[in-house]
Design a protein around this motif. Structure first.
Motif, PDB file in Angstrom:
ATOM      1  N   ARG A 141      43.876  43.926  37.468  1.00  0.00           N
ATOM      2  CA  ARG A 141      42.572  44.591  37.385  1.00  0.00           C
ATOM      3  C   ARG A 141      42.645  45.940  38.082  1.00  0.00           C
ATOM      4  O   ARG A 141      43.327  46.095  39.094  1.00  0.00           O
ATOM      5  CB  ARG A 141      41.491  43.722  38.029  1.00  0.00           C
ATOM      6  N   THR A 166      47.806  54.613  25.331  1.00  0.00           N
ATOM      7  CA  THR A 166      46.626  55.343  25.795  1.00  0.00           C
ATOM      8  C   THR A 166      45.330  54.567  25.575  1.00  0.00           C
ATOM      9  O   THR A 166      44.478  54.500  26.464  1.00  0.00           O
ATOM     10  CB  THR A 166      46.535  56.700  25.081  1.00  0.00           C
ATOM     11  N   ALA A 167      45.154  53.980  24.404  1.00  0.00           N
ATOM     12  CA  ALA A 167      43.896  53.292  24.094  1.00  0.00           C
ATOM     13  C   ALA A 167      43.677  52.105  25.015  1.00  0.00           C
ATOM     14  O   ALA A 167      42.572  51.893  25.543  1.00  0.00           O
ATOM     15  CB  ALA A 167      43.893  52.845  22.633  1.00  0.00           C
ATOM     16  N   ARG A 168      44.705  51.307  25.219  1.00  0.00           N
ATOM     17  CA  ARG A 168      44.582  50.135  26.098  1.00  0.00           C
ATOM     18  C   ARG A 168      44.374  50.564  27.539  1.00  0.00           C
ATOM     19  O   ARG A 168      43.566  49.976  28.269  1.00  0.00           O
ATOM     20  CB  ARG A 168      45.833  49.256  25.988  1.00  0.00           C
ATOM     21  N   ARG A 170      42.964  53.275  28.589  1.00  0.00           N
ATOM     22  CA  ARG A 170      41.599  53.788  28.708  1.00  0.00           C
ATOM     23  C   ARG A 170      40.611  52.647  28.911  1.00  0.00           C
ATOM     24  O   ARG A 170      39.724  52.713  29.775  1.00  0.00           O
ATOM     25  CB  ARG A 170      41.245  54.590  27.455  1.00  0.00           C
ATOM     26  N   GLU A 171      40.770  51.581  28.130  1.00  0.00           N
ATOM     27  CA  GLU A 171      39.846  50.452  28.256  1.00  0.00           C
ATOM     28  C   GLU A 171      39.967  49.765  29.606  1.00  0.00           C
ATOM     29  O   GLU A 171      38.963  49.442  30.256  1.00  0.00           O
ATOM     30  CB  GLU A 171      40.106  49.441  27.138  1.00  0.00           C
ATOM     31  N   LEU A 172      41.187  49.553  30.069  1.00  0.00           N
ATOM     32  CA  LEU A 172      41.391  48.866  31.349  1.00  0.00           C
ATOM     33  C   LEU A 172      40.818  49.674  32.505  1.00  0.00           C
ATOM     34  O   LEU A 172      40.210  49.116  33.423  1.00  0.00           O
ATOM     35  CB  LEU A 172      42.885  48.622  31.570  1.00  0.00           C
ATOM     36  N   LEU A 174      38.417  52.176  32.348  1.00  0.00           N
ATOM     37  CA  LEU A 174      36.967  52.424  32.272  1.00  0.00           C
ATOM     38  C   LEU A 174      36.134  51.172  32.473  1.00  0.00           C
ATOM     39  O   LEU A 174      35.035  51.235  33.023  1.00  0.00           O
ATOM     40  CB  LEU A 174      36.622  53.074  30.929  1.00  0.00           C
ATOM     41  N   THR A 175      36.620  50.009  32.045  1.00  0.00           N
ATOM     42  CA  THR A 175      35.848  48.778  32.203  1.00  0.00           C
ATOM     43  C   THR A 175      36.161  48.047  33.495  1.00  0.00           C
ATOM     44  O   THR A 175      35.308  47.331  34.027  1.00  0.00           O
ATOM     45  CB  THR A 175      36.101  47.809  31.036  1.00  0.00           C
ATOM     46  N   ARG A 177      37.927  45.504  33.846  1.00  0.00           N
ATOM     47  CA  ARG A 177      37.936  44.058  33.645  1.00  0.00           C
ATOM     48  C   ARG A 177      39.291  43.452  34.013  1.00  0.00           C
ATOM     49  O   ARG A 177      40.321  44.131  34.025  1.00  0.00           O
ATOM     50  CB  ARG A 177      37.602  43.716  32.200  1.00  0.00           C
ATOM     51  N   GLU A 183      47.281  37.825  28.166  1.00  0.00           N
ATOM     52  CA  GLU A 183      46.912  39.141  27.642  1.00  0.00           C
ATOM     53  C   GLU A 183      47.819  40.217  28.231  1.00  0.00           C
ATOM     54  O   GLU A 183      48.203  41.166  27.533  1.00  0.00           O
ATOM     55  CB  GLU A 183      45.454  39.465  27.937  1.00  0.00           C
TER      56      GLU A 183
END
Length: 259
Positions: A141, A166-168, A170-172, A174-175, A177, A183
């Motif tokens: 996290r 980059t996409a993954r 960005r999600e990790l 910004l969120t 989570r 995973e």
């Protein structure tokens, strides 16, 4: 330019690590006095001392954590907001980058053994390693944004982007989570997931053939892998991370939102 104290000598007592070497394998276990092996300045000093002075015969470095978790990130008790110039954070950031470079640029093959939680700087230490094996209870996290901080520690962001995309990334970021072991495997945060009791055997299965490789070929291959990886990053802003983090802390101290 911030001046850092010289690294501690490896013959001094290490306060936050347990270190031993068997043959060509150097094992470093995070073992700080606080629960969760939080990354303190003392731990950064210890890591730098060990990595800067590892023997030329070392071909594999194994990084693990004592207790229930691999590493719960930076020590919030040290992350004080009483210094308007955030000088302490600036020094810590430079120390962290030097440790990170000692891992990513290590001539030996580095292996992270991750169990329990790897949070923030703990995730950073894990992905700095060449190979990563996790137990089934491993999780990752990045909570920095929730704490009011940028994800700017030692070079974690370009490494994360390079490892998971980059996409993954960005999600990790910004969120914030949590990502469980399976995973993490699908994202390439981990290369292998095993039951907790088999994590040492999985590491040994990687280390045994590596230590038999010709030393010169092994080191040149590591250099090439690092060079080609770096070539995919047109600009590495991580060299500025200590200054960026200090700027955010200083702004917070002047009256911004506290984490």
């Amino acid at each position: 330019m911030t001046t850092l104290p010289p690294p501690a000598r490896p013959d001094l007592s290490l306060k936050t690590l347990r270190v031993h070497q068997r043959g060509a394998v150097l094992s470093i276990e995070l073992s700080g006095p606080e629960p969760g092996n939080v990354v303190t300045d003392a731990m950064l000093d210890d890591l730098r001392a060990v990595l800067d002075h590892q023997g030329p015969d070392v071909r594999v470095v194994v990084l693990s954590g004592a207790g229930d978790d691999f590493c719960l990130g930076g020590d919030r008790a040290e992350f004080v907001l009483t210094d308007p110039a955030a000088q302490r954070q600036r020094v810590s950031g430079i120390k962290a980058r030097r440790v990170y470079e000692a891992l990513t640029g290590n001539p030996a093959v580095t292996i992270a053994q991750v169990h329990g939680r790897a949070v923030g700087a703990g995730l950073g230490l894990a992905i700095a390693c060449d190979l990563r094996v996790g137990s089934q209870d491993a999780s990752f996290r990045l909570p920095e944004l929730a704490l009011g901080l940028p994800t700017a520690w030692a070079g974690i962001l370009p490494r994360l982007i390079n490892e998971v995309g980059t996409a993954r990334a960005r999600e990790l970021v910004l969120t914030g989570r949590a990502v469980d072991a399976q995973e993490a495997l699908s994202l390439s945060l981990l290369h292998k997931v095993v039951p907790a009791e088999k994590i040492d055997a999985a590491t040994t299965a990687w280390a045994n053939p590596i230590v038999r490789r010709p030393l010169a070929a092994l080191r040149v291959t590591k250099t090439l892998l690092n060079s080609y990886s770096a070539a995919t990053m047109l600009a590495d802003a991580s060299v500025l991370e200590a200054e960026l983090m200090a700027a955010v802390v200083a702004e917070t101290h002047r009256g911004g939102t506290r984490p």
